[in-house]
Design a protein around this motif. Sequence first.
Motif, short mmCIF file in Angstrom:
data_model
loop_
_atom_site.label_atom_id
_atom_site.label_comp_id
_atom_site.label_asym_id
_atom_site.label_seq_id
_atom_site.Cartn_x
_atom_site.Cartn_y
_atom_site.Cartn_z
N UNK A 39 -11.47 -2.68 -4.85
CA UNK A 39 -11.51 -3.55 -3.68
C UNK A 39 -10.34 -4.52 -3.65
N UNK A 40 -9.92 -4.97 -4.82
CA UNK A 40 -8.96 -6.06 -4.92
C UNK A 40 -7.51 -5.60 -4.98
N UNK A 41 -7.31 -4.32 -5.23
CA UNK A 41 -5.97 -3.73 -5.25
C UNK A 41 -6.00 -2.44 -4.43
N UNK A 42 -6.22 -2.58 -3.11
CA UNK A 42 -6.34 -1.39 -2.26
C UNK A 42 -5.00 -0.72 -2.02
N UNK A 43 -5.07 0.50 -1.58
CA UNK A 43 -3.87 1.24 -1.19
C UNK A 43 -3.20 0.51 -0.03
N UNK A 48 -8.71 -5.29 3.22
CA UNK A 48 -9.06 -6.20 2.12
C UNK A 48 -10.31 -7.00 2.48
N UNK A 49 -10.97 -6.60 3.54
CA UNK A 49 -12.14 -7.33 4.04
C UNK A 49 -13.24 -7.46 2.97
N UNK A 50 -13.55 -6.36 2.29
CA UNK A 50 -14.61 -6.39 1.29
C UNK A 50 -14.23 -7.28 0.11
N UNK A 51 -12.98 -7.23 -0.31
CA UNK A 51 -12.51 -8.10 -1.40
C UNK A 51 -12.65 -9.56 -1.01
N UNK A 52 -12.27 -9.88 0.20
CA UNK A 52 -12.36 -11.27 0.67
C UNK A 52 -13.82 -11.73 0.76
N UNK A 53 -14.71 -10.82 1.13
CA UNK A 53 -16.13 -11.16 1.20
C UNK A 53 -16.65 -11.49 -0.20
N UNK A 70 0.27 -19.75 -9.78
CA UNK A 70 1.05 -20.18 -10.95
C UNK A 70 1.81 -19.02 -11.59
N UNK A 71 1.25 -17.82 -11.50
CA UNK A 71 1.83 -16.65 -12.16
C UNK A 71 2.51 -15.70 -11.20
N UNK A 72 2.69 -16.15 -9.97
CA UNK A 72 3.41 -15.38 -8.95
C UNK A 72 2.89 -13.94 -8.84
N UNK A 73 1.55 -13.81 -8.78
CA UNK A 73 0.94 -12.49 -8.59
C UNK A 73 1.34 -11.98 -7.21
N UNK A 74 1.93 -10.81 -7.17
CA UNK A 74 2.45 -10.28 -5.92
C UNK A 74 1.60 -9.19 -5.30
N UNK A 75 0.60 -8.71 -6.03
CA UNK A 75 -0.22 -7.61 -5.53
C UNK A 75 -1.69 -7.96 -5.61
N UNK A 76 -2.45 -7.42 -4.68
CA UNK A 76 -3.90 -7.57 -4.71
C UNK A 76 -4.39 -8.83 -4.05
N UNK A 77 -5.71 -8.95 -4.02
CA UNK A 77 -6.40 -10.12 -3.48
C UNK A 77 -6.77 -11.01 -4.66
N UNK A 78 -6.36 -12.24 -4.61
CA UNK A 78 -6.64 -13.23 -5.64
C UNK A 78 -7.15 -14.49 -4.95
N UNK A 84 0.22 -11.27 1.44
CA UNK A 84 0.91 -11.95 2.54
C UNK A 84 0.44 -13.39 2.70
N UNK A 85 -0.84 -13.61 2.54
CA UNK A 85 -1.38 -14.97 2.68
C UNK A 85 -0.89 -15.89 1.56
N UNK A 86 -0.80 -15.34 0.35
CA UNK A 86 -0.28 -16.16 -0.76
C UNK A 86 1.19 -16.46 -0.57
N UNK A 87 1.94 -15.50 -0.07
CA UNK A 87 3.36 -15.72 0.21
C UNK A 87 3.52 -16.83 1.25
N UNK A 88 2.72 -16.79 2.30
CA UNK A 88 2.77 -17.82 3.33
C UNK A 88 2.39 -19.19 2.75
N UNK A 89 1.39 -19.21 1.89
CA UNK A 89 0.98 -20.46 1.25
C UNK A 89 2.11 -21.02 0.38
#
Length: 94
Positions: A39-43, A48-53, A70-78, A84-89
């Motif tokens: 769910x957290x690292x989808x294709x 990513x709706x289910x991961x966010x839920x 802090x660790x500049x995670x670039x993939x998945x939902x965290x 994209x949302x983390x990049x915007x943040x």
Amino acid sequence: MIERFSPSGTLLGMHIDTMISPELAWQQEALCAQTGADFFFPEPGSSVREAKRICGLCPIRDACLEYAMDNDERFGVWGGLSEKERLELRRTSR
């Protein structure tokens, strides 16, 4: 996560002990740890709706997001945010 292997020739030669470093201990409480990474690292292009839920129900969501930032995670939902949302943040918090 740190893996410690027993020395060869001992009864535990094939046994792996897992030790969690203190700064990552929060991950044991995470709902994603009980759900699985799919769910957290989808294709690419997948929802990513289910991961966010699941993140929305997680008691340690803030610690997860802080870790990702802090660790500049670039993939998945965290912490409930996509890449994209983390990049915007990151851009708006500079």
